[in-house]
Design a protein around this motif. Sequence first.
Motif, PDB file in Angstrom:
ATOM      1  N   PRO A  13       0.824  -1.212   0.000  1.00 61.86           N
ATOM      2  CA  PRO A  13       0.000   0.000   0.000  1.00 61.86           C
ATOM      3  C   PRO A  13       0.860   1.264   0.000  1.00 61.86           C
ATOM      4  CG  PRO A  13      -0.816  -1.585   1.599  1.00 61.86           C
ATOM      5  CD  PRO A  13       0.509  -2.098   1.124  1.00 61.86           C
ATOM      6  N   GLU A  14       0.511   2.203  -0.859  1.00 63.54           N
ATOM      7  CA  GLU A  14       1.305   3.431  -0.990  1.00 63.54           C
ATOM      8  C   GLU A  14       1.378   4.192   0.329  1.00 63.54           C
ATOM      9  OE1 GLU A  14      -0.259   5.753  -4.157  1.00 63.54           O
ATOM     10  OE2 GLU A  14       0.171   4.247  -5.706  1.00 63.54           O
ATOM     11  N   GLU A  15       0.289   4.154   1.098  1.00 64.83           N
ATOM     12  CA  GLU A  15       0.261   4.896   2.361  1.00 64.83           C
ATOM     13  C   GLU A  15       1.304   4.374   3.349  1.00 64.83           C
ATOM     14  OE1 GLU A  15      -4.009   4.650   0.776  1.00 64.83           O
ATOM     15  OE2 GLU A  15      -2.266   3.345   0.973  1.00 64.83           O
ATOM     16  N   LEU A  16       1.501   3.052   3.374  1.00 60.57           N
ATOM     17  CA  LEU A  16       2.489   2.476   4.279  1.00 60.57           C
ATOM     18  C   LEU A  16       3.904   2.688   3.763  1.00 60.57           C
ATOM     19  CD1 LEU A  16       0.739  -0.850   5.371  1.00 60.57           C
ATOM     20  CD2 LEU A  16       0.742   1.377   6.490  1.00 60.57           C
ATOM     21  N   VAL A  17       4.063   2.674   2.446  1.00 59.95           N
ATOM     22  CA  VAL A  17       5.377   2.988   1.868  1.00 59.95           C
ATOM     23  C   VAL A  17       5.780   4.413   2.232  1.00 59.95           C
ATOM     24  CG1 VAL A  17       6.666   3.310  -0.276  1.00 59.95           C
ATOM     25  CG2 VAL A  17       5.115   1.361  -0.046  1.00 59.95           C
TER      26      VAL A  17
END
Length: 236
Positions: A13-17
Amino acid sequence: MLGVFSSSIMPPPEELVAAGNRTPSPKATAAKLVGRFLEANSSAVSVQIGDHVQLAYSHHNQSALKSRSFAVKDEIFCLFEGSLDNLGSLKQHYGLSKSANEVLLMIEAYKALRDRAPYPPNHVVGHLEGNFAFIVFDKSTSNLFVATDQFGKVPLYWGITADGYVAFADDADLLKGACGKSLASFPQGCFFSTSVGELRSYENPKNKITAVPATEEEIWGAKFMVEGSTVLTATK
């Protein structure tokens, strides 16, 4: 319980990256994460599914109200933690025997979702009453289906390992050692399905879910919230 999935199964997920990039912190590989789980939990069981998925669980220190179970049927693998208050009526609905438990029920519910299209995923999860978190992986389609109850009674966390695997676990401290700040509480009342391709609320499936950066002092790198509601968190 622990589920680890390569980017070929579930893109991180981009948010966690982004959370991990904002505050770089020590991480470990997926293999080391699984190794730590097996070392920390007596009588743990680990299942390798192809080259891209590993599931593990243990009954060590489990609560009587939050028991963990594992089953596989027709290449559908399921980890389930918790209990369903309406298990009896759901077994009748899905045509299961009286001896069937929650994990077998979830496999049948997933099969109905997969084979009776269009059958909305939020309906499957929305019909579950009780305290639960589950991970379903369909080897035949490489589909991943994850959800928690609407009150977060069974906590679930997700993060990204040093080698880019997405990991789900009921132990935040375990994931923190492998995922650093690329870590968040999986939002209560929500599900993720790779067939849908995004995180959704099953009570409000049309409402957008966004990630809010967490403060520096918090263990999390981000918190997820459903549009029009307060920030969703899960407690241990």
